[in-house]
Structures are given as C-alpha cells and as structure tokens.
Design an enzyme around this catalytic site. Structure first.
Site, PDB file in Angstrom:
ATOM      1  N   ASP A  25      -8.229  20.647 -18.943  1.00 34.53           N
ATOM      2  CA  ASP A  25      -9.023  19.317 -19.088  1.00 34.53           C
ATOM      3  C   ASP A  25     -10.238  19.586 -18.850  1.00 34.53           C
ATOM      4  O   ASP A  25     -10.883  20.730 -18.442  1.00 34.53           O
ATOM      5  CB  ASP A  25      -8.543  18.336 -17.732  1.00 34.53           C
ATOM      6  CG  ASP A  25      -8.809  17.094 -18.288  1.00 34.53           C
ATOM      7  OD1 ASP A  25      -8.989  16.660 -19.598  1.00 34.53           O
ATOM      8  OD2 ASP A  25      -9.041  16.076 -17.560  1.00 34.53           O
ATOM      9  N   ASN A  73      -1.505  11.786 -25.489  1.00 37.61           N
ATOM     10  CA  ASN A  73      -3.069  12.252 -26.352  1.00 37.61           C
ATOM     11  C   ASN A  73      -2.612  11.730 -27.715  1.00 37.61           C
ATOM     12  O   ASN A  73      -3.787  11.912 -28.569  1.00 37.61           O
ATOM     13  CB  ASN A  73      -3.041  13.609 -26.094  1.00 37.61           C
ATOM     14  CG  ASN A  73      -3.472  14.414 -24.958  1.00 37.61           C
ATOM     15  OD1 ASN A  73      -3.165  15.486 -24.508  1.00 37.61           O
ATOM     16  ND2 ASN A  73      -4.297  13.496 -24.283  1.00 37.61           N
TER      17      ASN A  73
END
Ligand code: IPE
Ligand code: IPE
Ligand code: MG
Length: 249
Positions: A25, A73
């Site tokens: 991330d 996502n």
C-alpha cells in the site's frame, strides 16, 4: 573453518517465515508527495515487487503472496484500473525472465477471470513456464477478496453436499480450507502492510488467523531489501504461542 553465515546480510537471525504475505500500500501517497501521477507510484511499486521477490527467493522463503489488486479496487476510477492492468501485463512480460532465472513457481489467487484477456494470457504463460520450478512460490492476489473467497468456498461445499459427494458431518477446518483459493498452500506466518494503515482490507482473513502482523510507515515504492530485513528481524523476535502457554517463559 570459521562460520560467518550469521553475519551475512542475506540471513537474518532467528526463524525465517515460511510464507510472507504483503499488503502493498501507499503507491498513491508516494506519488502525491512528489507531485507525480498515481500511476507513476504504481510503476515505482512494480520495481519494489521485483526487488522484494528476488530477495525473498534468495533468502529461502517458501512462499511470497502479494496483494496486487483487491475486489474492492475495481471501484477506483476507470483510468486508474486500466493503467494498473496495462502495468500488470507489462510487469508479467518483463519479469518472466526473473521468475524463471530464480527457480520461482508463479501462481495466483483471486478471480483472475475478471481481468482483461491480455492479462489472463500472460498469467497463463508465466504459470505454464514456471510450473516445474522447485524454488519459492510467488503468488499474486488479483481481483482477490477474502469474503468473496470464503463465500465461494461455502457455495462449492453446498453444491458437493447437494450432489451427495460430501457429508456435512465430515467437514473440518482442513477440508474447508481445500475449497479456498489457497488450497494446498501453507498459511502466512508474516503479514506485512506498508504505508501505515492498521487493517487487513479483506486480505487472507481465514489464512492469517495466526500470522504475525508487521506494519511499516514506509510506502510500498520505498520498500526495498533493507525494509524487508527490518520486517524479518521483527518477525524473528516475536514469540508465537497459537493460543497456548509458552512453558519456557
Ligand atoms: C496500493 O497503493 C496499490 C493498489 C492498491 C493497487 P494505493 O494506490 O492504494 O496507494 P494509496 O493508498 O492511495 O497511497
Ligand atoms: C489494499 O490496499 C489492497 C491492495 C494492496 C491491493 P487499499 O489501498 O485498496 O486498501 P484500503 O482502501 O486503504 O483499505
Ligand atoms: Mg491504498
């Protein structure tokens, strides 16, 4: 002869995790802080994937699972999703040599059938070429979400029960796990999350039940071998108890 192996930077002290899973991330924040586009951050992140993968293979890690794209996502802007898909295709073509040279076996978890056909072709090709490799397993989590995975497993189980192939009384934790995308894989011993967020974001919820969790503030594009070594050092110092009492302490 003096044994200098313990001094080598290649071998962190203590136990090595057999399976490392990473929530990669912070690509967007890395880019924003530099006034660059989010995709530039993702591109830089792909470089970290290459570095960390080869480092793990060299250190003798059994499996590395990388959370590359979650079921959630897909909610990102279409332009970012398609840029990520193009990057993934390019990464797979470019890294095929690295994967094969390092004796890595490539595999995936997640709904890869949702990915563009061009990406699926590359995935099939890298899996096919590396299928007999005996070194580290590199597993990319793509269009992966744990709740979706567990729900799918429950559905498959129900179908087998309905077809008379499975007795509900015979279902155990191990037999349930065989219906997950990760069937046959060891559970992760260490879950690393970069960029500071203290959450799992729907990653390996079943499998990470007893994983050690390591969160670093470092953004994924800056996570290289020195950062990996810090995570491995932290892991080596952890005392794993699996719910039992450690009688040595
Ligand atoms: C991780 O970086 C990459 C993917 C989830 C594909 P992010 O894109 O989530 O980066 P931040 O969280 O916005 O910084
Ligand atoms: C987790 O990162 C997913 C991947 C690394 C692929 P996200 O950036 O999507 O997670 P949230 O939105 O911060 O929970
Ligand atoms: Mg993020």
């Amino acid at each position: 002869m003096t044994d200098t192996r313990s001094e080598s930077s290649e071998e962190p002290p203590g136990n090595l995790p057999r399976h490392i899973a990473i929530i990669m991330d912070g690509n967007g924040r890395w880019a924003r802080e530099r006034g660059k586009t989010r995709i530039t951050g993702h591109r830089q992140g792909a470089e970290s994937v290459r570095v960390v993968t080869t480092a793990c293979a060299r250190k003798g890690i059994g499996q590395l699972t990388l959370y590359a794209f979650s079921t959630e996502n897909w909610k990102r802007p279409r332009s970012e999703v398609s840029a990520l898909m193009r990057l993934l295709k390019r990464y797979l073509a470019a890294e095929r040599g690295t994967i094969l040279d390092n004796n890595i076996r490539f595999t995936t978890i997640g709904r890869t059938q949702d990915l563009p056909e061009a990406v699926q072709e590359e995935l099939r090709e890298v899996k096919r070429l590396s299928i007999d490799n005996s070194g580290m397993v590199l597993c990319l989590a793509l269009s992966y979400g744990s709740r979706r995975e567990i729900t799918d497993a429950a559905r498959k189980l129900a179908i087998d029960v309905k077809a008379g192939k499975l007795d509900p009384d015979s279902i155990t934790e191990d037999s349930f796990a065989d219906y997950l995308d990760t069937a046959g894989m060891p559970d992760p011993d260490l879950v690393i999350r970069t960029a500071g967020e203290m959450r799992l974001s729907n990653f390996l919820l079943w499998q990470a039940s007893y994983a050690e969790i390591y969160v670093t503030q470092t953004y994924w594009p800056d996570f290289r071998e020195d950062e990996l070594d810090k995570a491995l050092d932290a892991f080596a110092k952890r005392k794993r108890k699996f719910g039992a009492v450690d009688l040595r302490t």
